[in-house]
Write a protein that holds these residues in place. Structure first.
Motif, PDB file in Angstrom:
ATOM      1  N   LEU A 342       0.826  -1.196   0.000  1.00  0.00           N
ATOM      2  CA  LEU A 342       0.000   0.000   0.000  1.00  0.00           C
ATOM      3  C   LEU A 342       0.864   1.252   0.000  1.00  0.00           C
ATOM      4  O   LEU A 342       0.600   2.212  -0.745  1.00  0.00           O
ATOM      5  N   GLU A 343       1.899   1.254   0.809  1.00  0.00           N
ATOM      6  CA  GLU A 343       2.774   2.423   0.881  1.00  0.00           C
ATOM      7  C   GLU A 343       3.454   2.684  -0.461  1.00  0.00           C
ATOM      8  O   GLU A 343       3.594   3.832  -0.889  1.00  0.00           O
ATOM      9  N   THR A 344       3.832   1.621  -1.157  1.00  0.00           N
ATOM     10  CA  THR A 344       4.479   1.768  -2.455  1.00  0.00           C
ATOM     11  C   THR A 344       3.510   2.317  -3.497  1.00  0.00           C
ATOM     12  O   THR A 344       3.856   3.206  -4.276  1.00  0.00           O
ATOM     13  N   PHE A 345       2.283   1.816  -3.517  1.00  0.00           N
ATOM     14  CA  PHE A 345       1.291   2.323  -4.462  1.00  0.00           C
ATOM     15  C   PHE A 345       0.951   3.789  -4.176  1.00  0.00           C
ATOM     16  O   PHE A 345       0.760   4.590  -5.093  1.00  0.00           O
ATOM     17  N   LEU A 346       0.852   4.139  -2.894  1.00  0.00           N
ATOM     18  CA  LEU A 346       0.558   5.520  -2.527  1.00  0.00           C
ATOM     19  C   LEU A 346       1.675   6.471  -2.934  1.00  0.00           C
ATOM     20  O   LEU A 346       1.439   7.663  -3.146  1.00  0.00           O
ATOM     21  N   ASP A 347       2.885   5.944  -3.076  1.00  0.00           N
ATOM     22  CA  ASP A 347       4.047   6.781  -3.358  1.00  0.00           C
ATOM     23  C   ASP A 347       4.356   6.876  -4.848  1.00  0.00           C
ATOM     24  O   ASP A 347       5.303   7.555  -5.237  1.00  0.00           O
ATOM     25  N   SER A 348       3.573   6.183  -5.702  1.00  0.00           N
ATOM     26  CA  SER A 348       3.917   6.066  -7.124  1.00  0.00           C
ATOM     27  C   SER A 348       2.814   6.623  -8.014  1.00  0.00           C
ATOM     28  O   SER A 348       1.626   6.437  -7.744  1.00  0.00           O
ATOM     29  N   GLU A 349       3.234   7.267  -9.106  1.00  0.00           N
ATOM     30  CA  GLU A 349       2.280   7.780 -10.086  1.00  0.00           C
ATOM     31  C   GLU A 349       1.603   6.638 -10.856  1.00  0.00           C
ATOM     32  O   GLU A 349       0.397   6.664 -11.097  1.00  0.00           O
ATOM     33  N   PHE A 350       2.392   5.650 -11.276  1.00  0.00           N
ATOM     34  CA  PHE A 350       1.901   4.516 -12.062  1.00  0.00           C
ATOM     35  C   PHE A 350       2.278   3.210 -11.359  1.00  0.00           C
ATOM     36  O   PHE A 350       3.267   3.145 -10.609  1.00  0.00           O
ATOM     37  N   CYS A 351       1.500   2.167 -11.613  1.00  0.00           N
ATOM     38  CA  CYS A 351       1.842   0.843 -11.088  1.00  0.00           C
ATOM     39  C   CYS A 351       1.756  -0.169 -12.233  1.00  0.00           C
ATOM     40  O   CYS A 351       0.778  -0.182 -12.983  1.00  0.00           O
ATOM     41  N   LEU A 352       2.766  -0.983 -12.381  1.00  0.00           N
ATOM     42  CA  LEU A 352       2.833  -1.963 -13.466  1.00  0.00           C
ATOM     43  C   LEU A 352       1.975  -3.172 -13.114  1.00  0.00           C
ATOM     44  O   LEU A 352       2.092  -3.726 -12.016  1.00  0.00           O
ATOM     45  N   GLN A 353       1.128  -3.595 -14.052  1.00  0.00           N
ATOM     46  CA  GLN A 353       0.211  -4.699 -13.814  1.00  0.00           C
ATOM     47  C   GLN A 353       0.303  -5.747 -14.922  1.00  0.00           C
ATOM     48  O   GLN A 353      -0.568  -5.838 -15.789  1.00  0.00           O
ATOM     49  N   PRO A 354       1.375  -6.552 -14.909  1.00  0.00           N
ATOM     50  CA  PRO A 354       1.411  -7.693 -15.835  1.00  0.00           C
ATOM     51  C   PRO A 354       0.408  -8.740 -15.390  1.00  0.00           C
ATOM     52  O   PRO A 354      -0.170  -8.630 -14.298  1.00  0.00           O
ATOM     53  N   ARG A 355       0.176  -9.736 -16.187  1.00  0.00           N
ATOM     54  CA  ARG A 355      -0.722 -10.806 -15.765  1.00  0.00           C
ATOM     55  C   ARG A 355      -0.124 -11.529 -14.576  1.00  0.00           C
ATOM     56  O   ARG A 355       1.099 -11.546 -14.377  1.00  0.00           O
ATOM     57  N   GLY A 356      -0.992 -12.118 -13.771  1.00  0.00           N
ATOM     58  CA  GLY A 356      -0.523 -12.888 -12.631  1.00  0.00           C
ATOM     59  C   GLY A 356      -0.398 -14.352 -13.012  1.00  0.00           C
ATOM     60  O   GLY A 356       0.064 -14.681 -14.111  1.00  0.00           O
ATOM     61  N   ASP A 357      -0.829 -15.247 -12.113  1.00  0.00           N
ATOM     62  CA  ASP A 357      -0.860 -16.664 -12.462  1.00  0.00           C
ATOM     63  C   ASP A 357      -1.895 -16.893 -13.562  1.00  0.00           C
ATOM     64  O   ASP A 357      -1.840 -17.881 -14.277  1.00  0.00           O
ATOM     65  N   SER A 358      -2.850 -15.973 -13.661  1.00  0.00           N
ATOM     66  CA  SER A 358      -3.809 -15.954 -14.768  1.00  0.00           C
ATOM     67  C   SER A 358      -3.761 -14.543 -15.357  1.00  0.00           C
ATOM     68  O   SER A 358      -2.823 -13.793 -15.109  1.00  0.00           O
ATOM     69  N   PHE A 359      -4.774 -14.153 -16.116  1.00  0.00           N
ATOM     70  CA  PHE A 359      -4.724 -12.848 -16.776  1.00  0.00           C
ATOM     71  C   PHE A 359      -4.890 -11.679 -15.816  1.00  0.00           C
ATOM     72  O   PHE A 359      -4.464 -10.569 -16.103  1.00  0.00           O
ATOM     73  N   THR A 360      -5.554 -11.908 -14.682  1.00  0.00           N
ATOM     74  CA  THR A 360      -5.824 -10.827 -13.730  1.00  0.00           C
ATOM     75  C   THR A 360      -5.002 -11.024 -12.470  1.00  0.00           C
ATOM     76  O   THR A 360      -4.404 -12.074 -12.251  1.00  0.00           O
ATOM     77  N   ARG A 361      -5.022 -10.016 -11.637  1.00  0.00           N
ATOM     78  CA  ARG A 361      -4.394 -10.116 -10.313  1.00  0.00           C
ATOM     79  C   ARG A 361      -5.047  -9.101  -9.379  1.00  0.00           C
ATOM     80  O   ARG A 361      -5.517  -8.052  -9.819  1.00  0.00           O
ATOM     81  N   ARG A 362      -5.056  -9.433  -8.128  1.00  0.00           N
ATOM     82  CA  ARG A 362      -5.657  -8.531  -7.138  1.00  0.00           C
ATOM     83  C   ARG A 362      -4.931  -7.188  -7.097  1.00  0.00           C
ATOM     84  O   ARG A 362      -5.529  -6.149  -6.811  1.00  0.00           O
ATOM     85  N   SER A 363      -3.669  -7.187  -7.409  1.00  0.00           N
ATOM     86  CA  SER A 363      -2.860  -5.984  -7.343  1.00  0.00           C
ATOM     87  C   SER A 363      -3.460  -4.836  -8.157  1.00  0.00           C
ATOM     88  O   SER A 363      -3.248  -3.661  -7.835  1.00  0.00           O
ATOM     89  N   ILE A 364      -4.216  -5.157  -9.220  1.00  0.00           N
ATOM     90  CA  ILE A 364      -4.863  -4.117 -10.026  1.00  0.00           C
ATOM     91  C   ILE A 364      -5.732  -3.236  -9.136  1.00  0.00           C
ATOM     92  O   ILE A 364      -5.707  -2.000  -9.223  1.00  0.00           O
ATOM     93  N   PHE A 365      -6.499  -3.847  -8.256  1.00  0.00           N
ATOM     94  CA  PHE A 365      -7.448  -3.112  -7.428  1.00  0.00           C
ATOM     95  C   PHE A 365      -6.754  -2.462  -6.235  1.00  0.00           C
ATOM     96  O   PHE A 365      -7.144  -1.364  -5.815  1.00  0.00           O
ATOM     97  N   ASP A 366      -5.729  -3.107  -5.683  1.00  0.00           N
ATOM     98  CA  ASP A 366      -4.938  -2.471  -4.624  1.00  0.00           C
ATOM     99  C   ASP A 366      -4.282  -1.199  -5.156  1.00  0.00           C
ATOM    100  O   ASP A 366      -4.216  -0.175  -4.467  1.00  0.00           O
ATOM    101  N   CYS A 367      -3.780  -1.273  -6.383  1.00  0.00           N
ATOM    102  CA  CYS A 367      -3.115  -0.148  -7.033  1.00  0.00           C
ATOM    103  C   CYS A 367      -4.078   1.014  -7.238  1.00  0.00           C
ATOM    104  O   CYS A 367      -3.803   2.164  -6.857  1.00  0.00           O
ATOM    105  N   MET A 368      -5.242   0.753  -7.829  1.00  0.00           N
ATOM    106  CA  MET A 368      -6.193   1.821  -8.128  1.00  0.00           C
ATOM    107  C   MET A 368      -6.791   2.396  -6.849  1.00  0.00           C
ATOM    108  O   MET A 368      -7.072   3.599  -6.771  1.00  0.00           O
ATOM    109  N   LEU A 369      -6.991   1.562  -5.839  1.00  0.00           N
ATOM    110  CA  LEU A 369      -7.493   2.044  -4.562  1.00  0.00           C
ATOM    111  C   LEU A 369      -6.552   3.094  -3.974  1.00  0.00           C
ATOM    112  O   LEU A 369      -6.995   4.038  -3.312  1.00  0.00           O
TER     113      LEU A 369
END
Length: 476
Positions: A342-369
């Protein structure tokens, strides 16, 4: 002879009609008379109603007076009403009670506690505003079945009589049931057992027979591929391929983009607001946050995979100096979120979201939040997944970079540096605007003044069922 006595003077009758009337009704208005209080109460209520009606605009007053009493209150369920099946407890409650045995490695009881929200995230103290700390939890990514079940049991449009329902919810915890059998030496029969039992029960229900499942829906709290086993020796359950599941709408955290019945819903994050005030407070916090890094990446390389794309991104991040921040998520360090993420996402303008073990990952929503702008490399990671929850114009809130170009040497840093401050501000504002659609509220009744991810999901389901009944819709 004594004089005859004078007749007594005549007494004047001083009782007027008014005083006679007063003498009659005075006892009625005595404070000791209980009837007087009833009369006063009725008169007072009538005066209040008259005053209130006079304060309404004429059009509103006439409209109110012309409707019949059952519809005086606006019908909040015009889109449809929902019946929640009372499944045998083996399909939901007993699964939760067996939380110690749902995972081959450790107990899942903490993760499933607090109505599925998990333990309080007290470690976020000092990172999130103090007044919002109570709404943060270490929420597991596979708990949408619990969240949706609790919310639907308390939904304003839930009905107890199936004959008045337009939608039927099946509270089967399919993802939690199959979780323990996805690893090691389980058989195909093990992985299908709960689904087979549930379908045997469901196929006997009269309202399922009536529609053949077209007005039924279910939450399956894992990715769709965990339920699409084609051969016995392959991964997962074959639940989605069972005949009884064919026409049931399925809410999953990752959908098959080519299956009409799969609907992608947001992964649960750790933020569960109690009110609109919590939402607005968080939006202001992430909007005003000073961000020191251009971009970030939270994840772990997949060294066993040839030409691992995550490894390419991590390498670029390390070579970008202070422009990029990375969080090492090797093993299970990031399974339910950490304060570092959370601290890293709050400190960054952009967050990289490659696919996870499948096409999506929870990190997408943590990042946008956190108000960070997601950078995608696969269109199926978001654009073809969460149409009900994300803006219709991908460029308005995200960046897409072709993964093949990155593999061939395109610098992610160079691409992101081309965006002006104003362009970044506009994208961030769009991300912040959509935060309510990406989170699951804490109250079981939802939030009064704003819709969350659950609300948008249920509205979408009811809208879909209504569309299916239109004359031009072709059912197969």
């Amino acid at each position: 002879m004594l004089p005859s006595p004078e007749p007594p003077p005549k007494t004047l009758n001083t009782k007027t009609p008014f005083t006679s009337f007063t003498s009659i009704i005075q006892p009625l208005f005595s404070p000791q008379n209980p009837r007087s209080w009833i009369l006063f109460t009725v008169l007072f209520i009538q005066i209040l109603l008259l005053c209130n009606l006079r304060s309404f605009p004429a059009a509103t007053r006439n409209a109110t007076l012309n409707v019949s009493s059952p519809t005086l209150v606006h019908d909040q369920c015009s889109s449809g009403r929902i019946f929640v099946y009372d499944l045998p407890p083996t399909f939901n409650r007993e699964i939760l009670l067996n939380c110690d045995n749902l995972n081959p490695w450790s107990s899942r009881c903490d993760a499933l506690s607090n109505d599925g929200f998990g333990r309080s995230a007290t470690a976020l103290a000092g990172i999130v505003p103090d007044d919002l700390l109570p709404v943060w939890h270490w929420t597991d990514q596979f708990v949408t079945e619990i969240i949706f079940h609790n919310r639907l049991l308390n939904h304003k449009c839930r009905v107890m009589e199936p004959e008045s329902a337009t939608a039927f919810y099946i509270p089967f915890y399919a993802g939690l049931a199959v979780g323990k059998y996805l690893w090691f030496n389980s058989t195909a029969e093990d992985r299908d057992r709960h689904c087979d039992m549930m379908l045997r029960w469901l196929l006997e229900q009269p309202y399922f027979k009536r529609s053949n499942g077209w007005d039924h829906f279910i939450t399956m709290g894992r990715i769709t591929w965990d339920f699409r086993r084609s051969k016995d020796e392959d991964w997962g359950s074959s639940c989605i391929y069972k005949p009884g599941m064919r026409n049931i709408t399925r809410l999953l955290i990752e959908r098959n983009s080519w299956d009409y019945f799969d609907i992608g819903v947001p992964y649960p994050t750790g933020f569960h607001p109690r009110s609109l005030l919590d939402v607005r407070r968080w939006q202001s916090f992430v909007r005003d946050r000073r961000r020191h890094a251009l971009f970030c990446f939270a994840g772990a390389p997949r060294r066993a995979i040839r030409n691992d794309f995550r490894g390419v991104l991590l390498s670029q991040c390390r070579n970008s100096g202070e422009s990029c921040r990375a969080v090492n998520c090797a093993g299970s360090r990031c399974s339910n979120g950490t304060s570092a993420i959370l601290e890293t996402f709050l400190d960054s303008e952009f967050c990289l979201q490659p696919r996870g073990d499948s096409f999506t990952r929870r990190s997408i929503f943590d990042c946008m939040l956190a108000g960070s702008i997601p950078v995608f490399f696969w269109r199926r990671s978001a654009y073809l997944q969460y149409e009900w929850f994300l803006p219709g114009e991908p460029d308005s809130y995200s960046v897409y970079i072709d993964r093949n170009a990155v593999t061939n040497g395109t610098s992610v840093k160079s691409v992101l540096e081309r965006f002006s401050k104003e362009e970044v501000r506009k994208m961030r504002e769009k991300v912040i605007e959509y935060i309510p659609r990406l989170v699951y509220a804490k109250p079981k009744q939802g939030l009064e003044d704003v819709k969350d991810a659950f609300d948008f999901a249920i509205e979408g389901v009811l809208r879909r069922f209504k569309d299916q009944e239109e004359p031009g819709f072709q059912k197969w």
